[in-house]
Write a protein that holds these residues in place. Sequence first.
Motif, PDB file in Angstrom:
ATOM      1  N   UNK A   1      46.063  48.351  91.218  1.00 52.35           N
ATOM      2  CA  UNK A   1      45.032  47.329  91.438  1.00 52.35           C
ATOM      3  C   UNK A   1      43.818  47.609  90.577  1.00 52.35           C
ATOM      4  N   UNK A   2      43.427  48.869  90.476  1.00 55.30           N
ATOM      5  CA  UNK A   2      42.301  49.228  89.623  1.00 55.30           C
ATOM      6  C   UNK A   2      42.579  48.936  88.168  1.00 55.30           C
ATOM      7  N   UNK A   3      43.810  49.226  87.721  1.00 61.33           N
ATOM      8  CA  UNK A   3      44.163  48.944  86.331  1.00 61.33           C
ATOM      9  C   UNK A   3      44.147  47.444  86.058  1.00 61.33           C
ATOM     10  N   UNK A   4      44.618  46.672  87.022  1.00 61.36           N
ATOM     11  CA  UNK A   4      44.604  45.216  86.835  1.00 61.36           C
ATOM     12  C   UNK A   4      43.169  44.700  86.712  1.00 61.36           C
ATOM     13  N   UNK A   5      42.294  45.225  87.547  1.00 61.29           N
ATOM     14  CA  UNK A   5      40.896  44.792  87.476  1.00 61.29           C
ATOM     15  C   UNK A   5      40.280  45.198  86.137  1.00 61.29           C
ATOM     16  N   UNK A   6      40.578  46.412  85.701  1.00 57.27           N
ATOM     17  CA  UNK A   6      40.027  46.872  84.423  1.00 57.27           C
ATOM     18  C   UNK A   6      40.524  46.009  83.276  1.00 57.27           C
ATOM     19  N   UNK A   7      41.836  45.690  83.316  1.00 61.83           N
ATOM     20  CA  UNK A   7      42.386  44.841  82.259  1.00 61.83           C
ATOM     21  C   UNK A   7      41.771  43.442  82.303  1.00 61.83           C
ATOM     22  N   UNK A   8      41.602  42.929  83.516  1.00 63.29           N
ATOM     23  CA  UNK A   8      40.984  41.610  83.656  1.00 63.29           C
ATOM     24  C   UNK A   8      39.565  41.615  83.099  1.00 63.29           C
ATOM     25  N   UNK A   9      38.801  42.653  83.399  1.00 62.28           N
ATOM     26  CA  UNK A   9      37.430  42.723  82.892  1.00 62.28           C
ATOM     27  C   UNK A   9      37.429  42.851  81.367  1.00 62.28           C
ATOM     28  N   UNK A  10      38.353  43.645  80.823  1.00 59.43           N
ATOM     29  CA  UNK A  10      38.427  43.755  79.369  1.00 59.43           C
ATOM     30  C   UNK A  10      38.734  42.403  78.735  1.00 59.43           C
ATOM     31  N   UNK A  11      39.682  41.686  79.326  1.00 59.84           N
ATOM     32  CA  UNK A  11      40.036  40.371  78.776  1.00 59.84           C
ATOM     33  C   UNK A  11      38.861  39.407  78.890  1.00 59.84           C
ATOM     34  N   UNK A  12      38.178  39.439  80.023  1.00 60.09           N
ATOM     35  CA  UNK A  12      37.030  38.551  80.197  1.00 60.09           C
ATOM     36  C   UNK A  12      35.896  38.926  79.241  1.00 60.09           C
ATOM     37  N   UNK A  13      35.703  40.198  79.066  1.00 59.21           N
ATOM     38  CA  UNK A  13      34.653  40.628  78.131  1.00 59.21           C
ATOM     39  C   UNK A  13      34.968  40.168  76.716  1.00 59.21           C
ATOM     40  N   UNK A  14      36.229  40.357  76.326  1.00 59.73           N
ATOM     41  CA  UNK A  14      36.611  39.921  74.983  1.00 59.73           C
ATOM     42  C   UNK A  14      36.500  38.402  74.851  1.00 59.73           C
ATOM     43  N   UNK A  15      36.938  37.701  75.880  1.00 58.89           N
ATOM     44  CA  UNK A  15      36.863  36.243  75.844  1.00 58.89           C
ATOM     45  C   UNK A  15      35.406  35.779  75.797  1.00 58.89           C
ATOM     46  N   UNK A  16      34.557  36.407  76.619  1.00 62.39           N
ATOM     47  CA  UNK A  16      33.139  36.044  76.624  1.00 62.39           C
ATOM     48  C   UNK A  16      32.485  36.395  75.306  1.00 62.39           C
TER      49      UNK A  16
END
Length: 1835
Positions: A1129-1144
């Motif tokens: 779950x932590x890895x999924x959140x980290x990946x999601x934040x990385x993707x959102x950061x890159x997208x933003x």
Amino acid sequence: MGGEAERLVKKLASKMEYHTGQRYSDAMEKSLNHDKWNKLLPYATDAPEHVFADIKKNISFSVQQKDLTRGLKFWSDQLSTFIKIYGYQISNEDLVTLIKLYYSLIIKEDINIPVVGCAGRAFALLLGRQKVKKRITREELVLDWRPLYNICKEIYFGKDRVYNLKVGYSQLEGVIRNVVSSSRDYFSNECTREMLDEWEPLLCPPDTMCHRGTTYLSMFLPVTVQPDQGFGLWLDLVLGLVKTTAIAGRGHKKQSTFQSFPTLLCRVAKFNIGKIDWKPHIPWVFNMVLLDFNLPVGESHTFAGLFNGRNKLCSTKIEIIVWMMGGDCTEIIMEHLEILTKTYVSYIHPSNRGKWTMKLVGFVNCICETFLKRVEMERLEQGYWFRQVPESHRLSQETIDRFVKLMLPSVKLVMFNVNSANNFQHDYHCLVRLAPHIVLPDYLAHAFDSIESVVEPQRVTTALCSFAVSLRALCLHEPSKQEVIPLLSTLLPTISSNDLNKSWIALLAFSFAFTMIPVVDCSHLLHQPGKKKKDLERVWRSTAQFKDMVAVFVDKLMGLIEVSAMEDTGNLNSVNHKNRNSKNLKASSIPDYLAEGSIYMSFDSLVRNSSDDIRDMILDKVFRKVTTTTLEVKIAGKTMGDALSNLSNIYTEKTLKKFLPHLLRECSMLLDDETDAGETSSELLWNITMFRSILRGRGDHFLPYLDDIQSLLEQALKFHNSRQLITIVVKAISDLLHLLMKIKSSDCQSCQVPYTDKTFDFTSTWGIGMEIEDIDINWYVPGEKEYAAMLKIIERFGVSSMNKLKQFVTDKNMCKEEFHVQLKVLRAITKTAGHIMPMLGQDSPVKLPKYTGHEVDESVRVPIVNLDLKTGLNCDAELLKTFRAKAAETVKTVYDYQSQNMADDVKSAEMICLLMEDVLTYKGYDNNKMKKEHTKYKSVKQLLDDRLLGKKKQLRMVVIHRLLLQQQYRQHAQLFTPYTEEHHRYTQCLVDMSLSNYTAVRKTAQYCLKKCLSVMLNSRWFFIPQITQYLEPNKDISHEQLKGAIFCLSLPRITGYFAPQPMLLCDVMPAVCKAQHSEKDSIINSIEHLTDYVIEEYRTCSFNTEVSDEAIRYAEQISGRMPENLIQAGHDIAKLKDDLNRKSFNSCVERLLEILKSEQTTWRFLDLTVDIVRTLIQRDMIFSEDLVRTFVQFLTHDSIGLRMISFRVVGYIIYLQRRNYQDTLLDPTTFPEDGPGAPVGERPSNLWMQYRSETLPVTEEAYNSCVFIDKPHMGYNRWAKQVKVCIEIDNGIDDTERYSALDKIIVSCFKDPAFIERFVELYSLEDNKGSEKVDIIRRHFYRDLFRNYGWSLFELFKPKVEEFMEGKIESQHRFAAELLSSVTRGSKHWPFKDIERMWETILPLITKAMRQVSSETINMWVVCISSIVEDRDPRRFSRLISMATEEFLSGRTIFHDTSNLFLLETIVAQFEWKYAEGLHKLMEKIAGNLNNNYKNVRDKIGHMIDRCTAHDHMMFNCRPTINPRKADFMAKVMPMLTSLDEGLFGTEWVVVNKISLNDDNDAIKVVKTIISWLLYSRFVAHAHLVPAIFPFISYIIALEPSEVDPDLKHLCTQALSLLSRESLAEASLEPAINAVKKVVNSTSEDRTIGCTWKAKCTALVYLQVVSFSNLYMIRSNPYLFGEIKTLLMDSLLSPHVEVRQVAGQTIGGLMKTDLFRDSGEILEQLKTMARTKLPKGTKSSQTDIKEIWIRHGGIKTLCAMVECFPYSIPQWLPDIIVFLAKFTRGNVMISNEVKKCMSNFKRTHLDSWEEHKNKFTEDQLVVLQDLLVSPNYYA
């Protein structure tokens, strides 16, 4: 944290317990240090191991879940807080694992700036302290150095920094440096050898890479490894390099290559005492320190002061002196130190000021401090595995005493230096701590006279400072103890309103005295049987003076307070009392505040440490003053109130009985008579101020008076119009509430024995420290009665205020002034009781917006909670639980009403802002106040503490102060406030007021909003987007709202929240760049400030939060492995934040690009937007075709700023698009063997890299097979194990099919003729009128352009370049130079055919440019040529070399010749040691042109000589060079000067001076050329002067007095000034003396032939300066000393009086430096010369008799020796004075010398004559008086 999250945490904790067996093992308990501070608190019963268990568990889980920027950062901060409160209460196992975890996060290849910064700070905190390293041995912890080196290399020297687009690395430099310094002791045993293999090949002195190598070596090399594996491998190398290079040179403008090595030597000396034999190096170290002082030596009319040398003092060299001590070295060092102090003693005197003064003061400060550290280390720091001092090398007490005796005179001289008062106090304190038995008697011998001095205020100030810093030693030193009280009595008159600075120091001294001395009368012990001791009787008897002394002291304080009221305080009327340090205050008021602060400290210490009878006396005096005097309340009232507060705080019960009834009665009566008209009587203000001041102390003593106090406060609150009265009353309410809930120590005296004990000797406790564990402190903790009273006050005032405010909103029956009063009261209640009130809605955290990526269940992540620390205050009353919420609701209601009905009431709005901020965030402590208290504690502890008396022994009152700070630290541990729905609702009020129409309201609201956002977690995700909405171009948004929004975002802390967050940055920056709808200057400036803040705070984003397997492993070792579902779950959140950061991030860039392309964007916002985009550019982002196309088009934009930024962006993109060529590995073992000899320099294994005309790669086959070594340093030192060279040829560079889409966009634009035309037109324009320079960014851009796209692209520029070469426009030549240099730099990997075409094209252009070069363009073309050949193998440039050498002194014009020499110099400098063949040819040509007719040409020839001989140095372990040598060159030069020998040394000077020294003489031209070479070489050289130079120096000395040729004289003077101050190698000392002998001893027996007397004077001055600059080297060589002595003694027999004078002065100066060890023999020789009998019949005016010469030489030298000691009296001086008195009559020349000497002696010794006359006998004083006192005319 919700219930589900709590269950999750408990479940994880149970799994951890199962994994580790048991949570807290016995081994861990044993490893914990004693929790000394917390154990003394009355409430701190929490176990630190439980607190740490939560911290380490959450750190571990954060890493396992890859939650680095949130969880890891937060819990690392909590770890720092834990260490601050509990110390290192961590087991070794956990400590080692945490260190390894943080280290693995730091050395991750992909640098994540926030993570590296966080981990680096935590790592340095865990391993940076020596007491932590003491616990962890090298067997427990081993760290790999190479990954850390790779990080350093990227941060400090990364190639991405060329275009200045790597943002944030500068913030990591200090962090990484701390990480290296903390970790290097734990590198592996093999690391030293590996580091030398890596960095020793970089040590090529003339090359810039040498500086990088030395930096790495000094940073990384460990010094605690065993010698055979550590410093034994490199110490000789480092010492040799430092000794034989120009680190010792003076006046060098170029930064020394080896400047970091002294720090390395200091470390190795510090941690390896007794393991290194320093004896051979001691003279060199002292000589370097002496040269650093830059003391003026020589006569004023000579050349001695032309060059000032270094501007800074190298402290590490001074520290080395101390750390080298031990064993046999101690005696040698002490002897050298004694000589050094004798040398500089007259320079440090207050009468002599210059650039050297602060250097000498710094030396005294540094050596005293370091010596004290050494003694403390040996005596206290035992058991350190990395630093063990053998018994044989410890400093004995005899050595310490000797050091103190040596340095005490210097420290006493520093006392009177106006600019070194702080240094003096520190130095004197060090000496007192080292040897009180030496310093204190000396101080007491002069203290009383100094303090009582009226005409010398500086002596009084110095005596006061000395007393303050030596007071504890005086109390502990039995012989000095009996003088303490008499000294205190003597200090009383210094407390005067006429001199507040002196009074401040005196009060500070009294404060320290009362801190450590119980003010108790012990005289009764004299009458008790068995108590008498002779050494104590006087001390006991003197304590009887305490009462009288304290009475006078208190009267003095009252007088100061009364005088402060008489001073003009008009400048304070408009200044808040809190802001007394404001710059608005006049300078004259600053001493008032210093005195006021010292009054508080001294009075507080007095009351705390006095017996009850003395306290009663103080109480009576203060009561009499308070009740009989009425003063103003801003200064006098505040100061008197502080005194009364001290009494009430310490002597509470009796003070209340004495004061409170009277004050209650007086205040009530005055209030009854007062009218609420706005003006308050001064008597009422005075009494109410005193009433407020008495509200201090234990709360239980106030309970009987509580009702009367509250009644008075309520009565006073009715006077709404009296602002000053209301302010005091509101503060009184706060003070009353505070004392009822404050935990305080109930005893505060310096001794644990009650002062009522008549049998105890309190004088035995003076200055005595106590073990912290043995201190017993009684605490007062508020009980139920106090809490009940507190609740009653809150109910009576706080709740009442809320009700009145609500009633005001409803009924509107309250005036504005009363409304303000109620707001003030409510705020006072909230602030005072804030730390016991729960925060708003802690169980209802607000949900974050979905776009932030936080929609994932937060319960699966590491919790963010504050540490659960007890603070001793627990009150569960319902009123406290609900008060904050009710207050917040009340404030919200009031705000709604005020904003609608009282919007113009600015003051109300400001008060509402402050109240709302306190209600939402205040927890009962003030960060600024806590920092101030911490600083105060540190300063007091530093002055009063003495670690030599016991490492853990401290004064009891200091411990109490520290405990109060500990209590504040525990309160401050609450790092943040959970952001709840209530916070969100109420903070909206601050947001609205931040956008108010009124400037004052906006400023206050923005300040409060900043504080709220800084402590409320996640609040920025709500309010920053909300504020951003007001940047939209909407007509409904006013200018004030726009400005308010911009200022909100510009606040530094708020900017720091959104700048590193791509998701917030995506909202903010496009909105800012679109805010173009206002052209007001204030708004435009605000937007510019905002963008500047964003650029400053922005850090290069990392879109990859991957964690290494090693870090995961260490995290699991700390607290076990998390459940797999939580990890995933932590890895999924980290990946999601990385993707959102890159997208933003990409979205932000795209939106900014749209603004750039919009035609509606104004020029100002276009520049702002492109600057932001430039900041966002980074290596791992995906460059869209639209971005590249936009910025390429901007290259030809009309805006200069836009073009410059586009240059950087496009250049960086081109740089990233480069092809990565494969390196070729060369095996050094296949090179020719070097054979026996040194491994450094030209040798068989590197000769194949030399430039040889017969083996040049001129064909394609030879070129393709040639191995080019472009880096000049490679191969000069020993070879690296693997030699990497990049020699790949790119034959498909013009193949467009392999171009990427971005490459095609770039190439297509540059192949557009219109684009090229516009591009060339713009970049060939002038940058700066009259100061055109080649730009490095443009050069890199062109280089990367041609490297990627080949020769075909340059052909598009070729017509324009050829056209520009035909003209003489400066900017066009600059463009051509940039382009030509860049195309050659970019051709490294081109095929041979393209390179041939390139040279065929550019060589004619360069030749043409050099032939028509002008003074405006010469520097451009030199930079062009320099960049062409920089870091390139010379074999690549055979054509360029041929072109340059063909033009050598062609004779076209003078400017052409100098330009060509300048060009050749540049080429030779870049080729360095690989161009030996060409350098020899150049030297042959130079030798034939030394006598050039033109000065400019000769100067350039001198520069060329230096460049050609630069590798002829004496570098350690270096082979003789095959390049031109200076000795060989000088062998060719000296025969050219033979024509001058007869004229200078063989005939009469008069003839030579008129005829032979004109500018037509070729030998003179040669001399000028060689001098130009020597002058230039001293500024860029890397080695000492070689011996072959010194025969030429005799010509310089002989020619210096020339008056015929001013240019020659100036050159000679400059050369001698610089060369005389050079630190010479041992081999050069004798040739230097021989050069002087050649001039001085050139005179024939008949005195008619030889050098002129002026030349001899110059030679002697040169000898004097050389001897001083190499003092310690000459002292260690008896032969050289004998030569100098003989030379000087012979010069005293010269027939020229000027020569005798200079010789005498030289002898006197060297006598002062103790160079003449046999001073007695010298004095006898001089006396014998002075006694020389004169022939009978000699007239008194005759000077041409040999006997007069001899007598004058002796007497002149004796006079010079007397004058060399202007402020001291050596042992031999009185006899010399008496001896000289015999010669006051007779020969006029001799008698005048004696009289002048005596006059100077009287003048210089006048100030200290009372001390100096004790060195003379009575008979000598009689003779001296007769000599110095003029005869009376009337006698």
